[in-house]
Design an enzyme around this catalytic site. Structure first.
Site, short mmCIF file in Angstrom:
data_model
loop_
_atom_site.label_atom_id
_atom_site.label_comp_id
_atom_site.label_asym_id
_atom_site.label_seq_id
_atom_site.Cartn_x
_atom_site.Cartn_y
_atom_site.Cartn_z
N GLY A 149 -9.58 -5.20 0.32
CA GLY A 149 -8.71 -5.20 1.49
C GLY A 149 -9.05 -4.10 2.47
O GLY A 149 -10.16 -3.55 2.48
N ASP A 150 -8.07 -3.76 3.30
CA ASP A 150 -8.31 -2.77 4.36
C ASP A 150 -8.25 -1.34 3.85
O ASP A 150 -8.84 -0.44 4.45
CB ASP A 150 -7.25 -2.93 5.46
N ARG A 192 -11.91 -9.28 -4.46
CA ARG A 192 -11.41 -9.16 -3.09
C ARG A 192 -11.19 -7.70 -2.74
O ARG A 192 -10.66 -6.92 -3.50
CB ARG A 192 -10.11 -9.95 -2.94
N GLY A 241 -4.12 -7.04 4.70
CA GLY A 241 -5.42 -6.38 4.82
C GLY A 241 -6.39 -7.08 5.73
O GLY A 241 -7.11 -6.44 6.51
N THR A 280 0.82 -1.19 0.00
CA THR A 280 0.00 0.00 0.00
C THR A 280 0.86 1.26 0.00
O THR A 280 2.02 1.20 0.40
CB THR A 280 -0.88 -0.02 1.27
#
Length: 330
Positions: free
Chosen positions: A225-226, A223, A248, A195
């Site tokens: 993630g965070d 999918r 994540g 990230t």
């Protein structure tokens, strides 16, 4: 708490390019471009703060630049799904108003972070994804390109290695070796990376955070993630601004970014104490790193992985660019 402890220390900024199993043996040709990119983006942010731009503008500007640098897993450098496509995601949050915006499943938008800000400012919603987000991007006239723009030779190679190893992996994961013992070690220790992010506070204590990513190598299509999840990968309020990076799923489970703010709000911890507690006591080792700034101008950049590409600067003249613990580059 004494008045001196409450004193505003001036503006501050921090940014990251991912945390994870970054080997100390990382070749110079992979390390140096990222170091230069961190230095370049830090300078952009510092100049913006000195020019009195709002922190929201500062973090968007820095993350846009990080998205445009192919050495990081966001924007141009986004890693590939199991089908060889890109699905980018981003979020941004203003600590003063607690307004926020998020996007995911982007395949043609050059700068996901700017679309996230448009979601925040131009819609009644916080989060748009996939076809709806792409349609909104076209309506807003943001820069879009053919999805092939994001598919780099390096990421095609990363996907090939991940498929050969039959695993979902995170950026900076080292290629699987032929030696069986070596392969097992690496496969069990996937590098937790991927990230980019930026947090900033101005001299008046106004805060903002922004995060952007391409996700996981060989991830399932769809999918999320965070990074676009407010309170997990990104959070800002009147006390602090946080951008997380790493695995994540672990960050979502731990509501990592919000937890830092909550420990400050409810436990009275300092920024450094709260960030360290979340990273070293509340999340599994090898899964997370974060950058954070407080309303007072403090900076924290803890991680429980091997390393984290990171940089920060404060109004009093301090600056740091580093990858591994106690390994300041400048």
């Amino acid at each position: 708490m004494s008045s001196s402890e409450n004193k505003q220390m001036g503006w501050a900024i921090a940014l990251h390019g991912g945390a994870g199993d970054i080997p100390l043996s990382l070749p110079p040709e992979r390390r140096q471009p990222r170091e230069e990119a961190l230095r370049h983006c830090l300078q952009i942010g510092v100049e913006a703060l000195k020019a009195k731009l709002p922190p929201l503008d500062v973090v968007e500007r820095v993350v846009r630049e990080l998205e445009n640098i192919p050495q990081f897993n966001a924007g141009k450098g986004s890693v590939l799904t199991s089908k060889g496509s890109v699905e980018m995601e981003a979020s941004i949050m203003d600590g003063t108003t607690m307004n926020c915006g998020a996007v995911s499943g982007l395949t043609t938008v050059v700068n996901a972070i700017s679309l996230a800000r448009l979601v925040m400012e131009k819609t009644p919603h916080i989060y748009l994804a996939f076809d709806g987000a792409e349609e909104f991007a076209r309506q807003q006239g943001v820069e879009i390109v053919d999805s092939s723009h994001f598919i780099t030779a390096e990421n095609i190679e990363r996907l090939k290695h991940a498929k050969e190893a039959n695993r979902v992996q995170i950026d900076y994961t080292q290629p699987v070796q032929n030696d069986t013992k070596k392969e097992t070690t690496i496969a069990n220790g996937d590098s937790q990376i991927g990230t980019v992010g930026c947090v900033a506070v101005d001299g008046n204590g106004n805060l903002a955070a922004a995060t952007s990513t391409g996700g996981l190598v060989n991830k399932m299509v769809g999918r999320i993630g965070d990074t676009p999840v407010i309170g997990a990968g990104t959070y800002a309020d009147a006390r602090c601004a946080v951008s997380a990076t790493g695995k994540g799923e672990a960050i979502i489970r731990g509501t990592v970014a919000r937890d830092v703010a909550a420990l400050i709000e409810f436990k009275g911890l300092t920024l450094e104490e709260a960030a360290a507690c979340v990273v070293h006591e509340r999340t599994p080792k090898g899964t997370v790193g974060l950058i954070a700034v407080s309303a007072k101008g403090e900076v924290a950049m803890p991680f429980n992985t091997t390393g984290m590409f990171r940089a920060c600067a404060t109004e009093d003249g301090y600056s740091e660019i580093a990858i591994w613990p106690a390994a300041k580059i400048e």
